[in-house]
Design an enzyme around this catalytic site. Structure first.
Site, mmCIF file in Angstrom:
data_model
loop_
_atom_site.group_PDB
_atom_site.id
_atom_site.type_symbol
_atom_site.label_atom_id
_atom_site.label_comp_id
_atom_site.label_asym_id
_atom_site.label_seq_id
_atom_site.Cartn_x
_atom_site.Cartn_y
_atom_site.Cartn_z
ATOM 1 N N LYS A 15 0.810 -1.255 -0.063
ATOM 2 C CA LYS A 15 -0.094 0.130 0.040
ATOM 3 C C LYS A 15 0.916 1.205 -0.130
ATOM 4 C CE LYS A 15 -0.095 1.898 4.208
ATOM 5 N NZ LYS A 15 -0.253 1.891 5.540
ATOM 6 N N LYS A 25 -2.636 -10.986 9.867
ATOM 7 C CA LYS A 25 -2.460 -10.873 11.201
ATOM 8 C C LYS A 25 -3.595 -11.766 11.595
ATOM 9 C CE LYS A 25 -1.608 -6.215 12.259
ATOM 10 N NZ LYS A 25 -0.562 -5.682 13.227
ATOM 11 N N GLU A 73 -2.323 4.085 18.409
ATOM 12 C CA GLU A 73 -0.709 3.713 18.746
ATOM 13 C C GLU A 73 -0.308 4.897 19.571
ATOM 14 O OE1 GLU A 73 1.417 2.068 15.007
ATOM 15 O OE2 GLU A 73 -0.226 3.747 14.322
ATOM 16 N N HIS A 110 -6.332 -0.727 6.041
ATOM 17 C CA HIS A 110 -6.627 -1.642 7.322
ATOM 18 C C HIS A 110 -7.904 -1.865 8.006
ATOM 19 C CE1 HIS A 110 -2.280 -1.924 6.297
ATOM 20 N NE2 HIS A 110 -1.919 -1.001 7.596
ATOM 21 N N LYS A 120 -2.180 8.421 16.108
ATOM 22 C CA LYS A 120 -0.731 8.409 16.419
ATOM 23 C C LYS A 120 -0.535 9.109 17.622
ATOM 24 C CE LYS A 120 1.239 6.531 12.668
ATOM 25 N NZ LYS A 120 1.777 5.122 12.536
HETATM 26 C C1 BG6 Z 1 1.155 0.655 8.629
HETATM 27 C C2 BG6 Z 1 0.971 2.121 8.878
HETATM 28 O O1 BG6 Z 1 0.457 0.185 7.658
HETATM 29 O O2 BG6 Z 1 0.480 -0.040 9.881
HETATM 30 C C3 BG6 Z 1 1.671 2.557 10.210
HETATM 31 O O3 BG6 Z 1 1.542 2.692 7.600
HETATM 32 C C4 BG6 Z 1 1.094 1.800 11.372
HETATM 33 O O4 BG6 Z 1 1.401 3.798 10.219
HETATM 34 C C5 BG6 Z 1 1.160 0.181 11.136
HETATM 35 O O5 BG6 Z 1 1.971 2.094 12.339
HETATM 36 C C6 BG6 Z 1 0.373 -0.590 12.208
HETATM 37 O O6 BG6 Z 1 0.668 -1.937 11.831
HETATM 38 P P1 BG6 Z 1 1.488 -2.861 12.867
HETATM 39 O O7 BG6 Z 1 1.428 -4.308 12.395
HETATM 40 O O8 BG6 Z 1 2.946 -2.414 13.074
HETATM 41 O O9 BG6 Z 1 0.949 -2.677 14.328
#
Ligand code: BG6
Length: 474
Positions: free
Chosen positions: A140, A174, A208, A232, A332
């Site tokens: 992506k 996942k 996050e 996602h 974030k």
């Molecule tokens: C990514 C995003 O696709 O997914 C990030 O670009 C994000 O910004 C991340 O932090 C989160 O996924 P994971 O698997 O690291 O928890």
């Protein structure tokens, strides 16, 4: 006929994705004897030697793989090659003599180069399947809005058939994402309540504490809506809301996901405020750590209006979900690393035990994976009091090996099973959903929220009366 082992070509092999995610996954698959590649060829513009490339990968594996074993790496290293070159067909043609059988081409490149790379490979004849299958793996973002996604789709289809294209949405690799489908479709109990007659709302949250992690060039153009929601979270939404497929088959899964995405009500241009909320973090504290605001981050302009938090309310205009709000949000620098898909059932009639006693079914993704059913029961004692109880099923592999979503994704590409890779029409429908929001947000700056908080106050504006956001870390 027994297929020859596949060759993997990584375009953009000197980049971040390759060193942080792709090679650790390749290494783990190899160490766990899940995959022995014929050959892995790194391809990039840097005029490196094979030795330089291997040393670069080795250094990174030592950082990103917990159980790094030098003797395993030494054997894998023998299978690795490096070819410098740009994305023109003339240069890419140098790969031809190095590939004898089936091959996958992984585009670990900046998105603006996807079309060019797919075209260059095609022109060089590397998409031809006379010696074995040829597959193209694309990361992506698939476009920046609906129009550019369509454009990219066309560009790729000029040289590659849809069944040769694997679009990575790593969330679908996942375990929890896959378990949503298994849990939904294997347990009879759920189907009878999985509709608007019994479900009050669904909240999909991905929060996050992390900031930009050095990715400012990409992130400041993308923002939270493009980075997380368009792909996602809308994919997770589709898994929760789709109709049951009659077979566990990629086409069937795609058809049902695309169908429910198509049923998402278009947000009218003049009502975006009621359906979506944007935020940008200011300075604050994450845990005990003071952190700067987004506009003070390295590389970011003091006037950037990129959203680092996005919340959206969706309605699905079909029989199953009529009237049920689906809330999706991600941000974030929030208070916790917390992700879940929470489904709230409607309360029972209040006459017996009072108001508001509604159950939640929660698929937890972070920090731990688990399925929790939050219900009500009689409190032990002489009174007829009620209390909340949680029936919890932790979801963990006991004694299993370390692994990430990428191992699963790579194995599926090798198998040629597209079930966990979004089809082009799903991607386009997801852009259709977010396009009006992108348009409105380009005209107004996001609301501030303090780093380390639960996000901007304005997210409450989009909730239906009587509904509240679940606490991050509920
Ligand atoms: C990514 C995003 O696709 O997914 C990030 O670009 C994000 O910004 C991340 O932090 C989160 O996924 P994971 O698997 O690291 O928890």
């Amino acid at each position: 006929m027994e297929q020859k082992p596949a060759t993997m070509v990584i375009l953009g092999a000197t980049g971040d994705l390759t060193r942080r995610l792709l090679f650790p996954a390749i290494y783990r698959l190899y160490a766990q004897r899940e995959w022995t590649p014929a050959h892995i060829i790194g391809y990039a513009v840097e005029a490196w030697s094979r030795e330089q490339f291997c040393d670069h990968i080795e250094g990174n594996l030592k950082t990103f793989v917990k159980e790094f074993q030098p003797h395993v790496w030494q054997k894998l290293r023998e299978q690795i090659d490096y070819q410098p070159g740009d994305l023109t067909a003339g240069k890419l043609a140098a790969l031809k003599s190095k590939i004898a059988g089936p091959a996958l081409f992984y585009l670990g490149l900046p998105p603006q180069l996807f079309s060019q790379a797919a075209g260059g490979l095609g022109q060089a004849g590397l998409n031809q399947e006379s010696a074995g299958w040829r597959r193209l793996v694309v990361e992506k973002p698939f476009g920046w809005d609906l129009a550019s996604a369509r454009e990219l789709g066309k560009g790729l289809h000029q040289w590659w058939r849809e069944d040769q294209i694997f679009r990575i949405d790593h969330f679908l690799g996942k375990d929890t994402a896959q378990n949503i489908l298994v849990f939904r479709f294997i347990n009879r109990l759920l189907e009878s309540v999985w509709n608007g007659a019994h479900i009050a709302q669904v909240q999909i949250t991905f929060a996050e504490t992390l900031g930009l992690e050095g990715r400012w060039q990409y992130y400041d153009r993308a923002g939270a809506l493009r980075d997380m929601l368009q792909n996602h979270l809308l994919q997770l939404f589709a898994l929760v809301a789709m109709e049951p497929p009659s077979e566990w088959d990629a086409e069937d899964l795609h058809n049902h996901k695309a169908e429910v995405l198509r049923a998402v009500r278009q947000i009218p241009d003049d009502q975006v405020l009621q359906f979506a909320a944007a935020g940008q973090y200011g300075k604050g504290q994450v845990g005990s750590q003071p952190v700067p605001g987004y506009q003070q981050e390295e590389g970011i302009s003091a006037h950037s209006t990129t959203e680092t938090f996005a919340a959206v309310k969706l309605y699905v205009d079909n029989w199953r979900w009529h009237g049920v709000p689906f809330y999706l949000r991600s941000g974030k620098r929030l208070a916790a690393d917390y992700a879940e898909i929470a489904v709230q059932l409607k309360p029972v009639p209040p006459k017996l035990f009072g108001h508001g006693l509604a159950d939640w079914l929660v698929f937890r993704m972070k920090p731990e994976e688990a399925i929790d059913l939050m219900m009500w029961a009689k409190k032990p004692g002489l009174e007829l009091d009620t209390e909340s109880i949680v029936l919890s099923a932790p979801y963990k592999r006991t004694g299993g090996n370390e692994y990430s979503a990428y191992e699963q994704l790579l194995l599926e590409v090798l198998k040629g099973d597209q079930s966990i890779f979004p089809r082009l029409d799903e991607v386009e429908e997801a852009w259709r959903v977010v396009d009006p929001i992108l348009k409105a947000w380009s005209q107004q700056p996001p609301e501030d929220y303090a780093a380390g908080s639960e996000g901007p106050a304005g997210q409450d504006r989009i909730l239906e009366a009587g509904q509240r956001w679940r606490h991050l870390g509920s």
